[in-house]
Design an enzyme around this catalytic site. Structure first.
Site, PDB file in Angstrom:
ATOM      1  CG  ASN A  90       1.443   0.942   4.191  1.00 52.65           C
ATOM      2  OD1 ASN A  90       1.250  -0.367   4.102  1.00 52.65           O
ATOM      3  ND2 ASN A  90       2.631   1.427   4.085  1.00 52.65           N
ATOM      4  N   GLY A  91      -0.608  -0.835   6.419  1.00 53.67           N
ATOM      5  CA  GLY A  91      -0.664  -1.686   7.484  1.00 53.67           C
ATOM      6  C   GLY A  91      -1.822  -2.355   7.800  1.00 53.67           C
ATOM      7  CE  LYS A 126      11.719  -3.536  -5.455  1.00 54.82           C
ATOM      8  NZ  LYS A 126      12.380  -4.551  -5.985  1.00 54.82           N
ATOM      9  CG  HIS A 130      19.018 -36.854   0.155  1.00 56.13           C
ATOM     10  ND1 HIS A 130      19.200 -38.288   0.553  1.00 56.13           N
ATOM     11  CD2 HIS A 130      20.126 -36.412  -0.313  1.00 56.13           C
ATOM     12  CE1 HIS A 130      20.368 -38.333   0.689  1.00 56.13           C
ATOM     13  NE2 HIS A 130      20.940 -37.443   0.178  1.00 56.13           N
ATOM     14  CE  LYS A 154      14.103 -12.482  -8.251  1.00 52.78           C
ATOM     15  NZ  LYS A 154      14.639 -11.604  -6.989  1.00 52.78           N
ATOM     16  CB  CYS A 171      -0.994   0.105   1.147  1.00 46.70           C
ATOM     17  SG  CYS A 171      -2.193  -1.264   1.313  1.00 46.70           S
ATOM     18  CD1 TRP A 222       0.238  -6.676  -2.618  1.00 45.99           C
ATOM     19  CD2 TRP A 222      -0.003  -6.843  -0.425  1.00 45.99           C
ATOM     20  NE1 TRP A 222       0.692  -7.796  -1.980  1.00 45.99           N
ATOM     21  CE2 TRP A 222       0.310  -8.288  -0.973  1.00 45.99           C
ATOM     22  CE3 TRP A 222      -0.035  -6.742   1.065  1.00 45.99           C
ATOM     23  CZ2 TRP A 222       0.835  -9.210  -0.141  1.00 45.99           C
ATOM     24  CZ3 TRP A 222       0.054  -8.077   2.067  1.00 45.99           C
ATOM     25  CH2 TRP A 222       0.671  -9.241   1.289  1.00 45.99           C
ATOM     26  CD  GLU A 258      16.999 -14.093  -6.018  1.00 51.92           C
ATOM     27  OE1 GLU A 258      16.367 -14.436  -4.938  1.00 51.92           O
ATOM     28  OE2 GLU A 258      16.834 -12.951  -6.697  1.00 51.92           O
ATOM     29  CD  GLU A 308       9.685 -12.555  -7.517  1.00 53.00           C
ATOM     30  OE1 GLU A 308      11.070 -12.261  -7.233  1.00 53.00           O
ATOM     31  OE2 GLU A 308       9.244 -11.829  -6.575  1.00 53.00           O
ATOM     32  NE  ARG A 334       4.587   1.913  -0.017  1.00 53.05           N
ATOM     33  CZ  ARG A 334       5.612   1.969   0.824  1.00 53.05           C
ATOM     34  NH1 ARG A 334       6.879   2.238   0.393  1.00 53.05           N
ATOM     35  NH2 ARG A 334       5.562   1.682   2.064  1.00 53.05           N
TER      36      ARG A 334
END
Ligand code: F6R
Length: 607
Positions: free
Chosen positions: A98-99, A602, A502, A483, A2, A74, A479, A486, A27
């Site tokens: 925001n929160g 983000k 395994h 990437k 947000c 968001w 990583e 997402e 955001r």
């Protein structure tokens, strides 16, 4: 997570708010909305989805007024619908937030008992309706907002706008960042300096517990106890807040290509030219007194920490513990004397990383922040700040921040090795020389983009992809998988190559590409055995190695990327390039939203 914005201006607010929201869209982009006061009348417009939908709506249903607040969402509480979009409002109060308000259920019950009706599934509506209740009881707007804030538990950056008041915004912060922008006869508020950059370069950040009354004449800030607070006004470097694609199709592509420059920039900040000494800001760290390092972060930044563990342990012989920040504090880990805690975060605002930092604050000898935003909460609460100098990163998938974090952490490991005499001066100098050459090698790796794109087109058909690596290639496998999943929404997992047999080997068939990250180092032969295990089961092995490695791997390999050679320590930084390009080109081939992938944001300011 947000973004919020507000303006008390001399011109129409709506275009200013929408322009600022564009810069905050990284955001969150589930919905957007603005509210203004025009001739005393409070009104709002909201739209689901990207900001462009709100812009379109404003063409047909304009909103006049020179005072306004705005929000890009968001979603946390309540689906991403127009009803749940901010600003939320009572009859005469509008709020952006925001929160997360943790005690919203309790407050909702209290309001419900008084006959209040609710139209949304959000926690924020409760804030607006509580303030409305205080106004209805006769409180002045500022008092109503402050009394509301006093009742809230959780994390919030809040802005209140009131019907009948064209020169007033009330704001409050507990957790997520909130900044005041100082204009000439105009005032602004926003989630970060990036949002405010076209409007002003004079910024004051609120501290936790602060609240402020904003009018066109200025801002009156009070701390959590209600005392007047004097918060520093900073001059923000506007070049650090540039957000344009510079001709690229996506921010992510631009940010991948910027990496050689960013790595060179990091080196220039920490290693004075012509010297072989690593200089840390302020009084630095004396690693001879450090017994243990604890590194904590989330997501990509955590993968950087895992890579750094290999460097610190191998080069500097310091025991290192790493943990995902969202889990770290639940174990209540004891921190022995001589522990330095390092928190790595691009945004510097990740709620879990901040919570882990606060857990360590009175237990560790030293709190160190490796951040991209030096004004961020994590930076401000740390004893030593090591900036990564990556410039603004807009693509939600972190790329240049990752390699910049790695470069800073590598320099820190070399400094530790030098302080502790685990490496000789000559060995450190050799490594610094290799590091100085890295930007040029990264440029050569970037030139392999077409080869990676061909692989990506094939990979885009897959449902599952595995990434394998040993040593520092293991965190890079994590990583690469992160990437890819997402931004392309293909299921991907990273594994330590030795772990394949395994369990994960059961997944392998002719439909599963397996990306093997294997520079020609002393672990190469063992990783090749794992590659052969994949080939033997019909898996499609994609080998990322140097030419010698590719030649040695033989004919079972499905596709390969011939990487330039580099010093063994630096392969995780170099091999990040094809891993990122693979994700990027796969996402482009699939037609997904590369810079704003679904469900992500983000800056993750909720736990
Ligand atoms: C992945 C990504 C995230 C972030 C994570 C931590 O591409 O960007 O996994 O790395 O949310 O964010 P920061 O570094 O801002 O703490």
């Amino acid at each position: 997570m947000c973004g919020i914005i507000g303006v008390l201006g001399d011109h129409e607010a709506a275009p200013v708010l929408v322009e600022a929201l564009k810069r905050l869209e990284y955001r969150g982009y589930d919905s957007a909305g603005i509210a203004t006061v025009n001739h005393g009348h409070l009104d709002r417009r909201r739209a689901v989805g990207k900001l462009v939908n709100l812009s379109d709506k404003l063409v047909h249903e304009p909103l006049a007024g020179k005072a306004g607040i705005g929000h890009t969402r968001w979603a946390t509480h309540g689906a991403p619908t127009e009803v749940n979009a901010h600003p939320h409002r009572g009859r005469t109060v509008a709020v952006v937030h925001n929160g997360i308000i943790e005690n919203y259920r309790e407050l909702k019950e209290e309001l419900a008992a008084l006959g209040t009706e609710f139209v949304t599934q959000t926690d924020t509506e409760i804030v607006a309706l509580l303030a409305q209740r205080y106004v209805d009881e006769g409180a002045e707007p500022v008092d109503a907002a402050f009394r509301t804030v006093d009742r809230l538990k959780g994390a919030f950056a809040l802005a209140f706008l009131f019907d009948g008041y064209e020169d007033l915004i009330v704001i409050a912060r507990m957790g997520p960042p909130l900044a005041i922008g100082h204009g000439d006869g105009e005032m602004y508020i926003g989630s970060d300096a990036v949002a405010l950059a076209p409007l002003t370069d004079r910024i004051t950040y609120l501290e936790d517990g602060d609240r402020a009354v904003i009018t066109r004449a200025g801002a009156e800030i009070r701390d959590a106890k209600g005392a007047l607070a004097n918060r520093e006004m900073r001059q923000v470097r506007l070049d650090a807040t540039r957000v344009d694609k510079a001709g690229y199709r996506h921010f992510m592509a631009k940010e991948i290509d910027e990496q050689p420059t960013v790595v060179a920039e990091v080196i220039s900040h920490y290693v004075p030219s012509g010297s072989d000494e690593i200089i840390l800001p302020d009084d630095g760290i004396d690693f001879t007194k450090v017994n243990r390092l604890v590194l904590s972060a989330c997501g990509t930044a955590f993968n950087a920490c895992m890579t750094a563990k290999y460097w610190f342990e191998k080069l500097a012989r310091i025991p290192v513990e790493i943990d995902i920040a969202s889990e770290f504090r639940y174990r209540e880990p004891p921190l022995v004397p001589g522990t330095v805690s390092v928190f790595v975060s691009q945004s510097g605002e990740t709620a879990d990383t901040l919570a882990a930092l606060r857990y360590c604050a009175d237990k560790a000898d030293r709190i160190v922040a490796v951040v991209n935003v030096p004004e961020s909460s994590i930076a401000r609460e740390s004893g030593l700040v090591l900036p990564i100098h990556a410039g603004t990163e807009i693509g939600v998938a972190s790329t240049k921040a990752f390699t910049a974090q790695l470069t800073v952490l590598y320099l820190l490991a070399l400094k530790a090795a030098a302080d502790r005499k685990a490496l000789s001066g000559e060995q450190v100098a050799d490594r610094l020389s290799a590091l100085r050459g890295l930007p040029a090698v990264m440029n050569a790796a970037l030139d392999l983009g077409d080869a990676v794109q061909r692989i990506a087109i094939a990979v885009s058909e897959a449902r599952d992809v595995l990434f394998l690596g040993r040593g520092t290639m293991y965190p890079l496998a994590l990583e690469g998988a992160l990437k890819l999943k997402e931004i392309s929404y293909i299921h991907a997992e990273g594994y330590a190559a030795g772990e394949l047999k395994h369990g994960p080997i059961a997944l392998i068939d002719s439909n599963v590409p397996v990306v093997v990250l294997a520079p020609g180092d002393d672990l190469f032969d063992k990783t090749m055995s794992n590659l052969q295990e994949v080939v033997a089961r019909g898996g499609k092995a994609v080998l990322i190695s140097d030419e010698t490695g590719i030649a040695q791997a033989g004919s079972g390999v499905w596709m390969s990327v011939p990487m330039p050679k580099v010093h063994g320590d630096l392969t995780p930084i170099l091999y990040a390039v094809p891993a990122q390009q693979l994700a990027y080109h796969t996402a482009v081939a699939k037609g997904t939203d590369v810079d704003q992938p679904r469900n992500l944001a983000k800056s993750v300011t909720v736990e």
